[in-house]
Motif scaffolding. Structure first.
Motif, PDB file in Angstrom:
ATOM      1  N   HIS A 145      15.832 -30.563  28.634  1.00  0.00           N
ATOM      2  CA  HIS A 145      14.377 -30.476  28.770  1.00  0.00           C
ATOM      3  C   HIS A 145      13.859 -29.644  27.592  1.00  0.00           C
ATOM      4  O   HIS A 145      13.690 -28.437  27.706  1.00  0.00           O
ATOM      5  N   VAL A 146      13.601 -30.317  26.480  1.00  0.00           N
ATOM      6  CA  VAL A 146      13.306 -29.617  25.226  1.00  0.00           C
ATOM      7  C   VAL A 146      11.977 -28.876  25.263  1.00  0.00           C
ATOM      8  O   VAL A 146      11.895 -27.729  24.850  1.00  0.00           O
ATOM      9  N   PHE A 147      10.924 -29.502  25.770  1.00  0.00           N
ATOM     10  CA  PHE A 147       9.590 -28.914  25.696  1.00  0.00           C
ATOM     11  C   PHE A 147       9.274 -28.126  26.961  1.00  0.00           C
ATOM     12  O   PHE A 147       8.533 -28.581  27.835  1.00  0.00           O
ATOM     13  N   THR A 148       9.853 -26.932  27.031  1.00  0.00           N
ATOM     14  CA  THR A 148       9.599 -26.040  28.163  1.00  0.00           C
ATOM     15  C   THR A 148       9.166 -24.681  27.636  1.00  0.00           C
ATOM     16  O   THR A 148       9.402 -24.347  26.476  1.00  0.00           O
ATOM     17  N   MET A 149       8.539 -23.911  28.505  1.00  0.00           N
ATOM     18  CA  MET A 149       8.118 -22.558  28.126  1.00  0.00           C
ATOM     19  C   MET A 149       9.343 -21.697  27.828  1.00  0.00           C
ATOM     20  O   MET A 149       9.327 -20.891  26.890  1.00  0.00           O
ATOM     21  N   ALA A 150      10.419 -21.862  28.590  1.00  0.00           N
ATOM     22  CA  ALA A 150      11.640 -21.078  28.345  1.00  0.00           C
ATOM     23  C   ALA A 150      12.192 -21.364  26.959  1.00  0.00           C
ATOM     24  O   ALA A 150      12.599 -20.442  26.244  1.00  0.00           O
ATOM     25  N   ASN A 151      12.193 -22.627  26.537  1.00  0.00           N
ATOM     26  CA  ASN A 151      12.674 -22.957  25.192  1.00  0.00           C
ATOM     27  C   ASN A 151      11.746 -22.404  24.116  1.00  0.00           C
ATOM     28  O   ASN A 151      12.202 -21.977  23.057  1.00  0.00           O
ATOM     29  N   ALA A 152      10.456 -22.407  24.371  1.00  0.00           N
ATOM     30  CA  ALA A 152       9.503 -21.838  23.404  1.00  0.00           C
ATOM     31  C   ALA A 152       9.757 -20.345  23.224  1.00  0.00           C
ATOM     32  O   ALA A 152       9.746 -19.827  22.098  1.00  0.00           O
ATOM     33  N   VAL A 153      10.005 -19.653  24.328  1.00  0.00           N
ATOM     34  CA  VAL A 153      10.316 -18.223  24.259  1.00  0.00           C
ATOM     35  C   VAL A 153      11.633 -18.001  23.527  1.00  0.00           C
ATOM     36  O   VAL A 153      11.741 -17.125  22.655  1.00  0.00           O
ATOM     37  N   ASN A 154      12.642 -18.804  23.851  1.00  0.00           N
ATOM     38  CA  ASN A 154      13.942 -18.673  23.192  1.00  0.00           C
ATOM     39  C   ASN A 154      13.848 -18.961  21.698  1.00  0.00           C
ATOM     40  O   ASN A 154      14.474 -18.275  20.885  1.00  0.00           O
ATOM     41  N   LEU A 155      13.067 -19.965  21.320  1.00  0.00           N
ATOM     42  CA  LEU A 155      12.881 -20.282  19.903  1.00  0.00           C
ATOM     43  C   LEU A 155      12.164 -19.145  19.187  1.00  0.00           C
ATOM     44  O   LEU A 155      12.526 -18.787  18.061  1.00  0.00           O
ATOM     45  N   SER A 156      11.175 -18.547  19.832  1.00  0.00           N
ATOM     46  CA  SER A 156      10.467 -17.403  19.239  1.00  0.00           C
ATOM     47  C   SER A 156      11.417 -16.230  19.019  1.00  0.00           C
ATOM     48  O   SER A 156      11.388 -15.581  17.967  1.00  0.00           O
ATOM     49  N   LEU A 157      12.263 -15.972  20.006  1.00  0.00           N
ATOM     50  CA  LEU A 157      13.259 -14.911  19.884  1.00  0.00           C
ATOM     51  C   LEU A 157      14.230 -15.208  18.740  1.00  0.00           C
ATOM     52  O   LEU A 157      14.555 -14.330  17.934  1.00  0.00           O
ATOM     53  N   GLU A 158      14.646 -16.450  18.662  1.00  0.00           N
ATOM     54  CA  GLU A 158      15.566 -16.865  17.603  1.00  0.00           C
ATOM     55  C   GLU A 158      14.947 -16.698  16.214  1.00  0.00           C
ATOM     56  O   GLU A 158      15.588 -16.188  15.296  1.00  0.00           O
ATOM     57  N   ILE A 159      13.706 -17.117  16.061  1.00  0.00           N
ATOM     58  CA  ILE A 159      13.026 -16.995  14.770  1.00  0.00           C
ATOM     59  C   ILE A 159      12.843 -15.524  14.405  1.00  0.00           C
ATOM     60  O   ILE A 159      13.049 -15.125  13.258  1.00  0.00           O
ATOM     61  N   ALA A 160      12.473 -14.705  15.377  1.00  0.00           N
ATOM     62  CA  ALA A 160      12.308 -13.270  15.106  1.00  0.00           C
ATOM     63  C   ALA A 160      13.638 -12.637  14.705  1.00  0.00           C
ATOM     64  O   ALA A 160      13.712 -11.886  13.726  1.00  0.00           O
ATOM     65  N   LEU A 161      14.700 -12.948  15.441  1.00  0.00           N
ATOM     66  CA  LEU A 161      16.005 -12.351  15.172  1.00  0.00           C
ATOM     67  C   LEU A 161      16.587 -12.833  13.849  1.00  0.00           C
ATOM     68  O   LEU A 161      16.910 -12.037  12.958  1.00  0.00           O
ATOM     69  N   PHE A 162      16.726 -14.151  13.694  1.00  0.00           N
ATOM     70  CA  PHE A 162      17.372 -14.691  12.498  1.00  0.00           C
ATOM     71  C   PHE A 162      16.446 -14.661  11.278  1.00  0.00           C
ATOM     72  O   PHE A 162      16.907 -14.540  10.148  1.00  0.00           O
ATOM     73  N   GLY A 163      15.128 -14.752  11.512  1.00  0.00           N
ATOM     74  CA  GLY A 163      14.173 -14.565  10.421  1.00  0.00           C
ATOM     75  C   GLY A 163      14.228 -13.131   9.914  1.00  0.00           C
ATOM     76  O   GLY A 163      14.114 -12.873   8.714  1.00  0.00           O
ATOM     77  N   GLY A 164      14.439 -12.177  10.837  1.00  0.00           N
ATOM     78  CA  GLY A 164      14.602 -10.778  10.442  1.00  0.00           C
ATOM     79  C   GLY A 164      15.852 -10.565   9.605  1.00  0.00           C
ATOM     80  O   GLY A 164      15.841  -9.789   8.642  1.00  0.00           O
ATOM     81  N   VAL A 165      16.912 -11.274   9.956  1.00  0.00           N
ATOM     82  CA  VAL A 165      18.147 -11.202   9.151  1.00  0.00           C
ATOM     83  C   VAL A 165      17.878 -11.724   7.745  1.00  0.00           C
ATOM     84  O   VAL A 165      18.308 -11.124   6.749  1.00  0.00           O
ATOM     85  N   TYR A 166      17.143 -12.826   7.647  1.00  0.00           N
ATOM     86  CA  TYR A 166      16.802 -13.394   6.334  1.00  0.00           C
ATOM     87  C   TYR A 166      15.949 -12.425   5.509  1.00  0.00           C
ATOM     88  O   TYR A 166      16.222 -12.181   4.330  1.00  0.00           O
ATOM     89  N   LEU A 167      14.928 -11.846   6.133  1.00  0.00           N
ATOM     90  CA  LEU A 167      14.076 -10.889   5.415  1.00  0.00           C
ATOM     91  C   LEU A 167      14.859  -9.639   5.006  1.00  0.00           C
ATOM     92  O   LEU A 167      14.651  -9.095   3.917  1.00  0.00           O
ATOM     93  N   ALA A 168      15.775  -9.192   5.861  1.00  0.00           N
ATOM     94  CA  ALA A 168      16.604  -8.038   5.519  1.00  0.00           C
ATOM     95  C   ALA A 168      17.501  -8.351   4.324  1.00  0.00           C
ATOM     96  O   ALA A 168      17.692  -7.498   3.447  1.00  0.00           O
ATOM     97  N   ALA A 169      18.040  -9.556   4.271  1.00  0.00           N
ATOM     98  CA  ALA A 169      18.876  -9.948   3.129  1.00  0.00           C
ATOM     99  C   ALA A 169      18.045  -9.973   1.852  1.00  0.00           C
ATOM    100  O   ALA A 169      18.506  -9.505   0.796  1.00  0.00           O
ATOM    101  N   GLN A 170      16.825 -10.505   1.932  1.00  0.00           N
ATOM    102  CA  GLN A 170      15.948 -10.504   0.754  1.00  0.00           C
ATOM    103  C   GLN A 170      15.630  -9.076   0.314  1.00  0.00           C
ATOM    104  O   GLN A 170      15.682  -8.763  -0.879  1.00  0.00           O
ATOM    105  N   TRP A 171      15.303  -8.218   1.255  1.00  0.00           N
ATOM    106  CA  TRP A 171      14.963  -6.831   0.935  1.00  0.00           C
ATOM    107  C   TRP A 171      16.158  -6.118   0.310  1.00  0.00           C
ATOM    108  O   TRP A 171      16.016  -5.386  -0.673  1.00  0.00           O
ATOM    109  N   LEU A 172      17.342  -6.321   0.877  1.00  0.00           N
ATOM    110  CA  LEU A 172      18.555  -5.680   0.359  1.00  0.00           C
ATOM    111  C   LEU A 172      18.834  -6.108  -1.076  1.00  0.00           C
ATOM    112  O   LEU A 172      19.131  -5.275  -1.939  1.00  0.00           O
TER     113      LEU A 172
END
Length: 183
Positions: A145-172
């Motif tokens: 069930h791809v289009f659910t609120m739970a998946n939207a929350v999980n995707l947001s968490l994923e983008i924040a977490l892994f996007g933060g890793v990407y930004l940290a690598a750029q900053w480093l």
């Protein structure tokens, strides 16, 4: 399991450690594309071959392509190609290729396995062991069930977490080389 977006963000982060990004450098996007593809490569097990041709299904997902054995193979292959092409950066390319591939395994292993088609977790230590491993720290994505609120929350968490890793690598890397350009 993380979505392809999370795997791509981690691949971009690993690519930051390869690219110099000097002013005027052309084709830095090729490095980003390469490491993004490597970070997603383990999911090629969605593609299988039978007597009727190619099939795309999750029947083989979380198989041996999600293992450190395959990460070593990818790393060795990248290093061999780089040596063949006489690249002076062959070791760095080989090492970071292995790291990008391993990032996929690590990202999948820390998520709840919502689709245990081949067992719960990953055969992460193949060929040394066929056992499946999982450390469910993060919620997984529900693929049924791809289009659910739970998946939207999980995707947001994923983008924040892994996007933060990407930004940290750029900053480093920017801190290491002030001439480096952000992308």
């Amino acid at each position: 399991m993380p979505t392809p977006i999370g795997h791509c963000l981690i691949g971009l982060a690993v690519g930051e450690f390869y690219s110099k990004r000097k002013p005027g450098e052309k084709h830095a996007w090729i490095t980003s594309l390469y490491f993004t593809a490597v970070a997603c490569m383990a999911d090629l097990d969605f593609i299988s071959w039978d007597g009727d041709g190619l099939n795309i299904s999750s029947l083989g997902h979380h198989g041996i392509t999600h293992s450190l054995g395959f990460a070593v193979i990818a790393s060795a292959l990248a290093g061999a190609v780089a040596v063949f092409l006489d690249s002076p950066n062959w070791f760095r390319l080989s090492f970071l290729t292995g790291l990008a591939y391993t990032s996929h395994i690590m990202a999948d292993i820390i998520c709840v396995d919502e689709f245990p088609q081949n067992g719960i977790g990953l055969p992460a230590l193949w060929p040394l062991s066929g056992d499946y491993y999982i450390i469910p720290l993060l919620p997984g994505v529900d693929r049924s069930h791809v289009f659910t609120m739970a998946n939207a929350v999980n995707l947001s968490l994923e983008i924040a977490l892994f996007g933060g890793v990407y930004l940290a690598a750029q900053w480093l890397m920017k801190a290491k080389n002030p001439q480096r350009q952000f992308q």
